[in-house]
Write a protein that holds these residues in place. Sequence first.
Motif, mmCIF file in Angstrom:
data_model
loop_
_atom_site.group_PDB
_atom_site.id
_atom_site.type_symbol
_atom_site.label_atom_id
_atom_site.label_comp_id
_atom_site.label_asym_id
_atom_site.label_seq_id
_atom_site.Cartn_x
_atom_site.Cartn_y
_atom_site.Cartn_z
ATOM 1 N N GLY A 4 7.701 8.507 6.497
ATOM 2 C CA GLY A 4 8.955 7.944 6.124
ATOM 3 C C GLY A 4 10.142 8.560 6.041
ATOM 4 N N PHE A 5 11.174 7.915 5.365
ATOM 5 C CA PHE A 5 12.616 8.712 5.382
ATOM 6 C C PHE A 5 13.189 8.475 3.865
ATOM 7 C CE2 PHE A 5 11.601 7.321 9.499
ATOM 8 C CZ PHE A 5 11.974 8.340 10.186
ATOM 9 N N ARG A 6 14.054 9.541 3.399
ATOM 10 C CA ARG A 6 14.545 9.612 2.222
ATOM 11 C C ARG A 6 16.033 9.474 2.948
ATOM 12 N NH1 ARG A 6 19.408 12.767 0.989
ATOM 13 N NH2 ARG A 6 19.378 12.894 -1.146
ATOM 14 N N CYS A 7 16.711 8.195 2.574
ATOM 15 C CA CYS A 7 18.017 7.954 3.121
ATOM 16 C C CYS A 7 19.125 8.285 2.306
ATOM 17 C CB CYS A 7 17.944 6.244 3.380
ATOM 18 S SG CYS A 7 16.660 5.894 4.336
ATOM 19 N N VAL B 271 11.172 -1.430 11.978
ATOM 20 C CA VAL B 271 10.825 -0.027 12.344
ATOM 21 C C VAL B 271 9.621 0.319 11.294
ATOM 22 C CG1 VAL B 271 11.465 1.950 13.252
ATOM 23 C CG2 VAL B 271 13.037 0.623 12.819
ATOM 24 N N ILE B 272 9.977 -0.001 9.976
ATOM 25 C CA ILE B 272 9.224 0.786 8.889
ATOM 26 C C ILE B 272 8.063 -0.022 8.862
ATOM 27 C CG2 ILE B 272 9.242 1.561 6.638
ATOM 28 C CD1 ILE B 272 11.239 3.239 8.290
ATOM 29 N N GLU B 273 7.777 -1.243 8.749
ATOM 30 C CA GLU B 273 6.698 -2.052 8.334
ATOM 31 C C GLU B 273 5.743 -2.356 9.401
ATOM 32 O OE1 GLU B 273 8.038 -4.982 4.864
ATOM 33 O OE2 GLU B 273 7.788 -5.983 6.775
ATOM 34 N N LEU C 221 19.611 -2.330 5.821
ATOM 35 C CA LEU C 221 18.365 -2.112 5.351
ATOM 36 C C LEU C 221 17.025 -3.094 5.553
ATOM 37 C CD1 LEU C 221 19.352 -0.519 2.163
ATOM 38 C CD2 LEU C 221 18.078 0.892 4.145
ATOM 39 N N LYS C 222 17.331 -4.268 5.381
ATOM 40 C CA LYS C 222 16.226 -5.435 5.673
ATOM 41 C C LYS C 222 15.802 -5.375 6.980
ATOM 42 C CE LYS C 222 16.693 -8.817 1.938
ATOM 43 N NZ LYS C 222 17.587 -8.117 0.914
ATOM 44 N N ARG C 223 16.777 -5.135 7.954
ATOM 45 C CA ARG C 223 16.312 -5.079 9.270
ATOM 46 C C ARG C 223 15.636 -3.867 9.756
ATOM 47 N NH1 ARG C 223 21.122 -5.622 13.632
ATOM 48 N NH2 ARG C 223 19.625 -5.813 15.332
ATOM 49 N N LEU C 224 16.090 -2.690 9.287
ATOM 50 C CA LEU C 224 15.396 -1.537 9.473
ATOM 51 C C LEU C 224 13.719 -1.617 9.050
ATOM 52 C CD1 LEU C 224 17.997 1.377 8.861
ATOM 53 C CD2 LEU C 224 16.868 0.536 11.212
ATOM 54 N N MET D 61 0.932 -1.132 -0.103
ATOM 55 C CA MET D 61 0.123 -0.250 -0.198
ATOM 56 C C MET D 61 0.602 1.121 -0.009
ATOM 57 S SD MET D 61 -3.021 -0.341 -0.602
ATOM 58 C CE MET D 61 -3.703 1.291 -0.187
ATOM 59 N N SER D 62 1.980 1.339 0.870
ATOM 60 C CA SER D 62 2.622 2.460 0.831
ATOM 61 C C SER D 62 3.312 2.574 -0.322
ATOM 62 C CB SER D 62 3.689 2.310 2.168
ATOM 63 O OG SER D 62 2.969 1.674 3.195
ATOM 64 N N GLN D 63 3.828 1.689 -0.986
ATOM 65 C CA GLN D 63 4.500 2.010 -2.271
ATOM 66 C C GLN D 63 3.773 2.383 -3.404
ATOM 67 O OE1 GLN D 63 5.741 -1.309 -4.632
ATOM 68 N NE2 GLN D 63 8.093 -0.527 -4.458
ATOM 69 N N GLU D 64 2.480 1.966 -3.155
ATOM 70 C CA GLU D 64 1.449 2.142 -4.277
ATOM 71 C C GLU D 64 1.067 3.827 -4.107
ATOM 72 O OE1 GLU D 64 -1.901 -0.595 -4.703
ATOM 73 O OE2 GLU D 64 -3.024 0.989 -5.229
ATOM 74 N N ARG D 65 1.063 4.033 -2.707
ATOM 75 C CA ARG D 65 0.630 5.521 -2.474
ATOM 76 C C ARG D 65 1.830 6.575 -3.373
ATOM 77 N NH1 ARG D 65 -1.972 9.055 1.009
ATOM 78 N NH2 ARG D 65 -0.730 11.140 1.425
ATOM 79 N N LEU D 66 3.157 6.048 -3.072
ATOM 80 C CA LEU D 66 4.115 7.083 -3.521
ATOM 81 C C LEU D 66 4.124 7.154 -5.131
ATOM 82 C CD1 LEU D 66 7.380 5.584 -1.755
ATOM 83 C CD2 LEU D 66 5.922 7.602 -1.384
ATOM 84 N N LYS D 67 3.669 5.680 -5.749
ATOM 85 C CA LYS D 67 3.779 5.593 -7.144
ATOM 86 C C LYS D 67 2.511 6.430 -7.664
ATOM 87 C CE LYS D 67 5.154 0.711 -8.222
ATOM 88 N NZ LYS D 67 4.465 -0.591 -8.267
#
Length: 542
Positions: free
Chosen positions: A196-199, A244-246, A237-240, A1-7
């Motif tokens: 979210g974050f732009r890393c 935290v993010i998911e 990145l997988k861990r974060l 969903m989140s990725q879809e919002r960005l797209k």
Amino acid sequence: MSQERLKRYGVYQIYPISFCDSDGDGKGDIKGILSKLDYLASIGVKNLWISPLYASPMRDMGYDISDYYAINPLFGTMEDFDRLVQEARRRDIRIIMDLVVNHTSSDHPWFQEALRSPESKYREYYIFRHGEKGRRPNNWTSSFGGSAWEPVPGEEDNYYLHLYGKEQPDLNWDNEEVYQEVKKILGFWMEKGVYGFRCDVISEIYKSSFENGRKGKISTPVGMEHFVAQPGCHLILKRLRKEVIEPRGGVLIGELYGVDQPQAEAFLDRELDTLFGFEITDTKGLFRQQMRPSDFKDVLIRWQEGVSCNGNYLENHDQHRSVGKYVQRGRNEVSGAKMLLTLLCALKGVPFFYQGEELGLVDYDRLSPEESHDVVRSFLESLLRRFALPGFLRHRLARKFGRDDARGPMPFSGIDGYGFTLPGRKPWQKFYEISPERNVEREERDPSSVLQYFRKVLSLRQSDDVLSLGTIRFLPSDKEILSFLREYGGERRYALFNLSNRSRKAPVLPGSRRSLILSNIYPAEKNSTLLPYECRLYRIDA
Ligand code: NOJ
């Protein structure tokens, strides 16, 4: 969903010092952003990435953080920030923070403590190494020029690593405590309602070895094979993401410096939602400001075909304005600006827009070295002076790699202060006097402006599943024409772009029944000639 919002909605970037100044000190601030939320909502912004707002000595304009839990007083207070998050949410706008964790500022208490006491645990937060007999630990160079190792004051043959400025010491991601600190920082801001974050340069955080690097092109730092896209970086990145993010339904956007297209997709495997590469910025040639249409086309196609959710951007605070880079300045630049915005909205992935891009702003290239605030530019100026290059060559090189040109204040109106700051006040950097007719107020009144067009094309993308979520397939065409099909749920759109400043023959269009949805030329051309920078979007009915 989140990725879809960005797209679907894309991301709009604010460079806070240059967006809107509410108190007349000449520098943009959070209250200024608050005052423009209605404007942002009116152009269709739903995801707002703001370059660093954290406490910082600003040696690299905020990409040098001295306190991850505090707002830079220059920009306001934590209360202002909390209000921003709330007010943005009321308008269905999500805030994305910049996160800079490859390095901290050298003013950060961790680093200060590490310097003060070699026994402190904070030594392990950074990367200290011994050299030998006056030689640095290895031959790595900094992205900002010179060696990546700085002598530790008062300690013989001891150095710390900085892949950027010497005021930006690199963190040691081999230390679990660093991971835990960063995890805490992310959690803190997400609890405040940040989306979210732009890393920042996230591809470089993990260093696998400290061997000497291979020497390559002079424009790329030495040592990259030891610290770009290392397995350790993917694990972090997988861990974060998982920890935290998911759980909070957030997003991670990665800036992947040094990563080429074949390496990029791996970052989308349960790590980032989308990413930016740098190939799109490479004009090929030390002195070349403008990219050849055929090179532009090649790199676009490669990243579209090889990366499932690319971050599509053409400008930001580190790059030149897209008008002047991908399209030529002059008679056709307004069509060109509209064509580039259409391209961002028609491609697969996530479109990114930088403040002022919606107005068709061009580079402000008239700052003298003394007026510049950019560390890269000042390094270059001093280096080039040493080589005694003639003034005009020095200027061209410093301009090509310097980062002042797109960092000027945002023009909201044509009055004194440009609606950026209060009348009679001096902005921190000069205005875009080069294109005085481009400002929000004027473009709002002009139906043929870039701004009005931007509203239309972005709203088209946002409401159309095919453009925001569909697959992409490129069709054969002349080398300066880009032609592709988007497809989703049995529906199709066809996009055609003349990337050149010359009239070209249009390729044969697919489908027998199609209707034109949008074109940047008014009245829309329907014939087989494409005007300079003309673009068209069609719906294919059969
Ligand atoms: C990328 C940022 O966009 C740039 O402005 C900064 O100087 C470097 N990373 C170092 O943080």
